[in-house]
Design a protein around this motif. Structure first.
Motif, PDB file in Angstrom:
ATOM      1  N   ILE A  12       0.847  -1.193   0.000  1.00 32.00           N
ATOM      2  CA  ILE A  12       0.000   0.000   0.000  1.00 32.00           C
ATOM      3  C   ILE A  12       0.885   1.247   0.000  1.00 32.00           C
ATOM      4  O   ILE A  12       1.802   1.381   0.798  1.00 32.00           O
ATOM      5  N   GLY A  13       0.605   2.147  -0.927  1.00 36.69           N
ATOM      6  CA  GLY A  13       1.400   3.360  -1.077  1.00 36.69           C
ATOM      7  C   GLY A  13       2.436   3.285  -2.186  1.00 36.69           C
ATOM      8  O   GLY A  13       3.028   4.306  -2.552  1.00 36.69           O
ATOM      9  N   ALA A  14       2.667   2.088  -2.740  1.00 38.84           N
ATOM     10  CA  ALA A  14       3.631   1.965  -3.833  1.00 38.84           C
ATOM     11  C   ALA A  14       3.122   2.716  -5.062  1.00 38.84           C
ATOM     12  O   ALA A  14       1.940   2.680  -5.386  1.00 38.84           O
ATOM     13  N   ARG A  15       4.039   3.404  -5.744  1.00 42.20           N
ATOM     14  CA  ARG A  15       3.681   4.152  -6.951  1.00 42.20           C
ATOM     15  C   ARG A  15       4.189   3.395  -8.179  1.00 42.20           C
ATOM     16  O   ARG A  15       5.349   2.966  -8.227  1.00 42.20           O
ATOM     17  N   ILE A  16       3.319   3.253  -9.167  1.00 36.52           N
ATOM     18  CA  ILE A  16       3.627   2.487 -10.375  1.00 36.52           C
ATOM     19  C   ILE A  16       3.564   3.423 -11.580  1.00 36.52           C
ATOM     20  O   ILE A  16       2.618   4.192 -11.732  1.00 36.52           O
ATOM     21  N   LYS A  17       4.573   3.343 -12.438  1.00 42.51           N
ATOM     22  CA  LYS A  17       4.601   4.116 -13.687  1.00 42.51           C
ATOM     23  C   LYS A  17       4.863   3.150 -14.829  1.00 42.51           C
ATOM     24  O   LYS A  17       5.929   2.565 -14.930  1.00 42.51           O
ATOM     25  N   VAL A  18       3.858   2.978 -15.672  1.00 43.58           N
ATOM     26  CA  VAL A  18       3.958   2.088 -16.828  1.00 43.58           C
ATOM     27  C   VAL A  18       4.206   2.952 -18.066  1.00 43.58           C
ATOM     28  O   VAL A  18       3.378   3.799 -18.415  1.00 43.58           O
ATOM     29  N   THR A  19       5.330   2.742 -18.724  1.00 39.36           N
ATOM     30  CA  THR A  19       5.672   3.519 -19.913  1.00 39.36           C
ATOM     31  C   THR A  19       5.462   2.669 -21.161  1.00 39.36           C
ATOM     32  O   THR A  19       6.043   1.585 -21.294  1.00 39.36           O
ATOM     33  N   THR A  20       4.615   3.159 -22.049  1.00 33.82           N
ATOM     34  CA  THR A  20       4.376   2.493 -23.334  1.00 33.82           C
ATOM     35  C   THR A  20       5.027   3.319 -24.444  1.00 33.82           C
ATOM     36  O   THR A  20       5.751   4.275 -24.167  1.00 33.82           O
ATOM     37  N   SER A  21       4.760   2.985 -25.680  1.00 36.03           N
ATOM     38  CA  SER A  21       5.379   3.698 -26.795  1.00 36.03           C
ATOM     39  C   SER A  21       4.883   5.128 -26.933  1.00 36.03           C
ATOM     40  O   SER A  21       5.566   5.971 -27.513  1.00 36.03           O
ATOM     41  N   ASP A  22       3.699   5.428 -26.362  1.00 34.24           N
ATOM     42  CA  ASP A  22       3.131   6.761 -26.576  1.00 34.24           C
ATOM     43  C   ASP A  22       2.928   7.590 -25.314  1.00 34.24           C
ATOM     44  O   ASP A  22       2.677   8.782 -25.406  1.00 34.24           O
ATOM     45  N   ARG A  23       3.058   6.991 -24.110  1.00 34.75           N
ATOM     46  CA  ARG A  23       2.796   7.772 -22.895  1.00 34.75           C
ATOM     47  C   ARG A  23       3.162   6.993 -21.649  1.00 34.75           C
ATOM     48  O   ARG A  23       3.577   5.823 -21.727  1.00 34.75           O
ATOM     49  N   ALA A  24       2.966   7.664 -20.496  1.00 30.34           N
ATOM     50  CA  ALA A  24       3.153   7.022 -19.196  1.00 30.34           C
ATOM     51  C   ALA A  24       1.813   6.983 -18.466  1.00 30.34           C
ATOM     52  O   ALA A  24       1.023   7.921 -18.534  1.00 30.34           O
TER      53      ALA A  24
END
Length: 356
Positions: free
Chosen positions: A271-283
């Motif tokens: 709980i509280g973890a931050r996730i950033k998924v980066t694809t070819s066009d955005r985050a």
């Protein structure tokens, strides 16, 4: 009689100690909701309290003080998030995918159902409106309610948010009503239009259940990659009952990824973890939490990717401070992620739900 708020510190041995007074958060009043989130990205979870009939409270977590106790400071006025005066459910969420938590607070003050009807018709009413606050990245927020097309009378109790169409932007659902037996109005669903504004899809999506809505949850109940919606229905008085409802998502053709995080140095549920998924066009940014303050969603992270067919990388900032990067994940897959380890494919069986 109003009682002081309580804050329980985990002792790490299966017990808790109540520390509200020594942490400076023993407020007394009719608090309708509380939510936690790291609004200033300093690694410490902050608190927001919805206080009916008073200015709401934003408690910045200042960390450990001189005497060892963790301290909180009310910065709501400086941050610009004291309203609405009559409020109920609230939550932190990153509705515009910029990596900073924004804040939603629903209004809860009407004379009668005529105020809600007036708002539907575009007429003036003194009833309380919701607020959407966008994070300015400097400890303050901007009220963007009108720009987001949300300046509405949404007399809500239950609430939660999720990604209905897997486009990577968070939508939300509100259960409406109050104990008054005459307050029976449609529940409301709002779709996030690319972080710019919200569209009322209550009617087009078939979500306008005319019954009092309480706890709301978004979650992929049939493991097919899209989020379904469950809602507890019915009022507080004897006889004011209704069957709970489950809205099955038919899917919208977008891609997704599901992550089940497990903390090691961080709390086990991450709980509280931050996730950033980066694809070819955005985050696309998500924070691990249970969602709205009057409802609870699963902790596994169901993240919509839109039309993206490739994930460049996933960055996870754990509560411990560890920043972990994953480079070998694929779309439309389930993964287990243990803090500090590589993502492991997670075999999850999907199944079909029918009306019978």
């Amino acid at each position: 009689m109003p009682q002081p708020c309580e804050l329980f510190r985990n002792n790490g041995n299966g017990t808790f100690t109540e520390v509200a007074a020594q942490c400076g958060v023993a407020f007394v009043g009719m608090f309708k909701a509380v939510t936690s989130g790291d609004f200033n990205n300093d690694g410490r979870p902050d608190l927001y309290l919805s206080w009916r009939g008073h200015d709401n409270v934003l408690l910045r977590n200042d960390g450990k003080g001189e005497k060892g106790a963790w301290r909180f400071t009310d910065v709501a006025k400086e941050a610009g998030v004291t309203q609405p005066l009559y409020s109920f459910p609230t939550w932190f969420f990153d509705y515009d995918n910029d990596g900073w938590l924004d804040l939603f607070v629903s209004g809860y003050g009407i004379r009668n159902v005529g105020d809600i009807a007036s708002d539907y018709l575009g007429q003036q009413t003194p009833a309380e409106r919701v607020r959407l606050y966008r994070n300015n990245h400097d400890g303050t927020f901007k009220d963007v309610t009108r720009d987001a097309k949300l300046y509405k009378v949404l007399h809500s109790m239950g609430s939660n948010f999720g990604d209905l169409d897997n486009d990577g932007f968070l939508d939300f659902y509100l259960g409406t009503g109050d104990p008054d037996l005459t307050t029976v109005v449609p529940n409301r669903m709002f779709r996030n239009a690319e972080g710019k504004f919200f569209q009322d899809v209550t009617t087009s999506g078939g979500f306008g259940h005319v019954q009092k809505g309480h706890a709301v949850a978004f979650g992929d109940i049939d493991n097919d990659g899209d989020q379904d919606v469950y809602e507890v229905m019915g009022g507080a008085y004897e006889g004011d009952t209704a069957h709970n409802v489950l809205y099955l998502n038919p899917g919208h053709g977008n891609n997704w990824i599901t992550l089940k995080l497990e903390g090691v140095k961080s709390n086990r549920s991450a709980i509280g973890a931050r996730i950033k998924v980066t694809t070819s066009d955005r985050a696309i940014c998500k924070t691990v939490c249970t969602g709205g303050s009057f409802g609870c969603s699963p902790l596994r992270q169901e993240i919509g990717l839109g039309k993206a067919t490739e994930i460049k990388q996933i960055e996870i900032t754990w509560p411990s401070g560890l920043v972990q990067v994953l480079n070998n994940t694929k779309v439309n897959r389930f993964y287990n992620v243990r803090e500090g380890d590589e993502a492991r494919p997670w075999s999850v069986k999907s199944f079909r739900l029918t009306k019978t």
